[in-house]
Design a protein around this motif. Structure first.
Motif, PDB file in Angstrom:
ATOM      1  N   LEU A 271       4.882  -7.110   6.212  1.00 20.51           N
ATOM      2  CA  LEU A 271       5.955  -6.282   6.761  1.00 20.51           C
ATOM      3  C   LEU A 271       5.520  -5.585   8.048  1.00 20.51           C
ATOM      4  O   LEU A 271       6.300  -5.442   8.991  1.00 20.51           O
ATOM      5  N   SER A 272       4.269  -5.136   8.076  1.00 21.52           N
ATOM      6  CA  SER A 272       3.766  -4.463   9.269  1.00 21.52           C
ATOM      7  C   SER A 272       3.760  -5.382  10.479  1.00 21.52           C
ATOM      8  O   SER A 272       4.044  -4.955  11.598  1.00 21.52           O
ATOM      9  N   ALA A 273       3.477  -6.676  10.248  1.00 21.80           N
ATOM     10  CA  ALA A 273       3.384  -7.634  11.351  1.00 21.80           C
ATOM     11  C   ALA A 273       4.751  -8.094  11.837  1.00 21.80           C
ATOM     12  O   ALA A 273       4.945  -8.328  13.032  1.00 21.80           O
ATOM     13  N   TYR A 274       5.712  -8.222  10.915  1.00 22.43           N
ATOM     14  CA  TYR A 274       6.981  -8.862  11.271  1.00 22.43           C
ATOM     15  C   TYR A 274       8.198  -7.941  11.201  1.00 22.43           C
ATOM     16  O   TYR A 274       9.323  -8.413  11.275  1.00 22.43           O
ATOM     17  N   VAL A 275       7.983  -6.635  11.081  1.00 24.38           N
ATOM     18  CA  VAL A 275       9.117  -5.727  11.012  1.00 24.38           C
ATOM     19  C   VAL A 275       9.895  -5.704  12.326  1.00 24.38           C
ATOM     20  O   VAL A 275      11.078  -5.363  12.352  1.00 24.38           O
ATOM     21  N   THR A 276       9.247  -6.099  13.434  1.00 24.87           N
ATOM     22  CA  THR A 276       9.918  -6.115  14.728  1.00 24.87           C
ATOM     23  C   THR A 276      11.051  -7.123  14.774  1.00 24.87           C
ATOM     24  O   THR A 276      12.114  -6.863  15.354  1.00 24.87           O
ATOM     25  N   LEU A 277      10.855  -8.281  14.168  1.00 24.12           N
ATOM     26  CA  LEU A 277      11.824  -9.368  14.291  1.00 24.12           C
ATOM     27  C   LEU A 277      13.198  -9.007  13.722  1.00 24.12           C
ATOM     28  O   LEU A 277      14.211  -9.179  14.409  1.00 24.12           O
TER      29      LEU A 277
END
Length: 549
Positions: free
Chosen positions: A481-487
């Motif tokens: 979640l920390s890596a892909y929350v931007t998308l």
């Protein structure tokens, strides 16, 4: 195909006729416009523009994270990663230069999205970019308080006191005239550049044996240190450095943000873009090479796990070279670097917010500009968000967990901005060609088109999609979640605005390529003092120095 005349009303003229208009080409005209609260001022010179972009990239990523990159993948993979990212930056800057020279619009990243593709894209890019720099401002406040503790312990003076002092100083600088901001950023960036140049010289002298000597039992600087393990960690090690290098270069796009307040953008923007690329590539590549040849990859201080400022590779090289005051000097330079990055971040985010307001995508009062050409409320709003993010980072407030999520979100949004620039360049060229316009009329032509923007898109998407690869083996939901929350965040912004405002993707024939060109048509012959000076014949040594400064 018949050439597009540009006389028919466009989407922008109907919604807000003065949104991209820059009235007149004299200082008097600009001052009058600014006094009414409607316009910014073109007071940035070529040297300001160059250093603004340079100051946004040479910061903690170079002074601190460079050591972590070598510890992760070794000096060989570090060279490969930084060179690859450097080529991508050149391609992205070339795309931005073509658009910013043709249409020098303040807050250009979101403005181009609105103008060349879909107002919803401009909405998404603008808010993402503003949020990214606002939270980045908070990270600079955190780092500044840590660096001050090198001289004054946190027991004697809490870090939040220094953070408050620094945010007040940065806010005051950005509330002054844009020329005052540019002058301040110029000198702070110049100090950083000088520090890097001195480091490179001292590093080569140390490698050559002219100064200092390694500790007993340690390998000699040079090939012995470099060859210990130049390629560490395989593909995973290379990819990790690739990500770090990308984050380190963020800020180069500030040239486009500042183009709307620059004198002679047709000449100064391309000049700044060309010079900034070579300077950044020179500094980063040589710096990584020297660190990799001076400090072994397995030096525990390189990883900087404990956040101790003494573990900066710059500091360690100075100390090993026998310069005892190197720690104090470099910590002072790093503090200046942080303040410079915060200064540029506050400037960039406030201009992005101002553009959002003029587009109708932010509260109307944020579009106000005082008689000095400063979007006062945008600066204050950004400073307030930066302070709130800093408060969230304090250990007393949830141990900073919420702040870590904000930082993760902000760290990825810089790549979204680069993707937006590359995509907008493709759309700009497509519309330019569809409307039958001549390439000869472009003040600056990107020779890398279409490879440049396509290459930028590919690299940035690989970084965004691959940054969380370690979360899959074994699967870690928190890391994922920390890596892909931007998308999902950018998807919600784009489609949410598209649904709410009922926006449509613009037809290529309807793309407005004229509004805002009035300034360029009436000011191309005007020269500021920097331009006049640069046109005069100079000696060979001055030309050599101009490559660096």
């Amino acid at each position: 195909m018949e050439s597009y005349s540009g006389n028919s009303p466009s989407f922008f003229e109907e919604k807000n006729p003065d949104m991209y208009e820059i009235r007149g080409n004299t200082q008097a005209d600009l001052s009058t416009d600014a006094s009414s609260g409607n316009g910014l001022q073109r007071n940035l010179q070529a040297r300001h523009l160059t250093m603004i972009s340079l100051g946004g990239t040479i910061g903690t990523g170079l002074f601190l994270a460079s050591g972590s990159s070598i510890a992760t993948g070794g000096p060989g993979f570090s060279q490969v990663a930084y060179c690859l990212i450097g080529t991508m930056i050149y391609a992205m800057m070339s795309s931005l230069g073509e658009m910013a020279t043709y249409l020098p619009i303040t807050g250009s990243i979101n403005a181009y999205g609105t103008r060349f593709f879909d107002p919803a894209l401009g909405f998404m890019l603008g808010w993402v970019y503003w949020f990214s720099w606002s939270v980045t401002l908070a990270t600079e406040l955190v780092a500044s308080s840590v660096i001050i503790s090198y001289w004054i312990s946190l027991e004697r003076c809490p870090g939040w006191v220094w953070a408050l002092v620094f945010i007040l100083v940065l806010t005051a600088l950005n509330l002054a005239t844009v020329k005052a901001y540019g002058e301040t950023e110029y000198w702070m960036s110049l100090i950083k550049v000088l520090a890097v140049v001195v480091f490179i010289i001292v590093g080569f002298l140390y490698i050559g044996g002219a100064v200092g000597k390694p500790a007993e039992g340690m390998p000699k600087p040079g090939t012995q240190v470099f060859d210990m393990m130049p390629f560490k960690g395989g593909f995973g090690g290379l990819f990790s450095i690739f990500l770090n290098a990308g984050f380190s270069f963020q800020g180069a796009e500030l040239v486009g943000i500042a183009a709307g307040e620059c004198k002679n953008p047709g000449k100064n923007v391309p000049k700044a873009i060309r010079q900034v690329f070579w300077r950044i590539l020179l500094f980063y590549v040589l710096t990584i090479l020297i660190i990799g040849m001076c400090i072994p990859y397995n030096d525990p201080a390189l990883a900087n796990d404990d956040g101790d400022i003494e573990s900066s590779p710059f500091t360690r090289v100075f100390v090993q070279a026998g310069i005892s005051i190197g720690g104090d000097i470099m910590n002072a330079v790093i503090l200046i670097a942080i303040l410079s990055a915060g200064n540029s971040g506050l400037y960039a985010s406030s201009r992005a917010l101002h553009t959002l307001s003029k587009e109708g995508n932010a509260p109307k009062f944020l579009g106000y500009v005082n008689r000095y050409g400063v979007p006062v409320y945008c600066v204050l709003a950004t400073s307030l968000v930066g302070c709130l993010a800093f408060i969230v980072s304090l250990p007393q407030v949830g141990q900073g967990e919420a702040y870590n999520w904000l930082l993760s979100l902000a760290s990825s949004t810089g790549f979204i901005a680069w993707i937006g620039i590359a995509f907008c360049h493709l759309r700009f060229r497509m519309a330019y060609k569809a409307q039958g316009r001549s390439m000869k009329d472009l003040p600056f032509v990107s020779r890398l088109y279409p490879f440049g923007p396509i290459y930028t898109l590919a690299v940035c998407w690989i970084i965004l999609l691959g940054q969380g690869y370690s979360a899959f083996s074994p699967f870690n939901i928190k890391s994922f979640l920390s890596a892909y929350v931007t998308l999902p965040f950018i998807v919600i912004l784009y489609f949410g605005n598209k649904f709410w405002s009922k926006t449509k993707i613009l037809n290529l024939m309807d793309v407005d390529l004229d509004t805002g060109r009035a300034y360029m048509d009436t000011s191309m012959a005007v020269k500021d003092s920097d331009s006049v000076t640069s046109d005069k014949s100079t000696s060979w040594w001055k030309k050599a120095l101009s490559i660096i400064f």
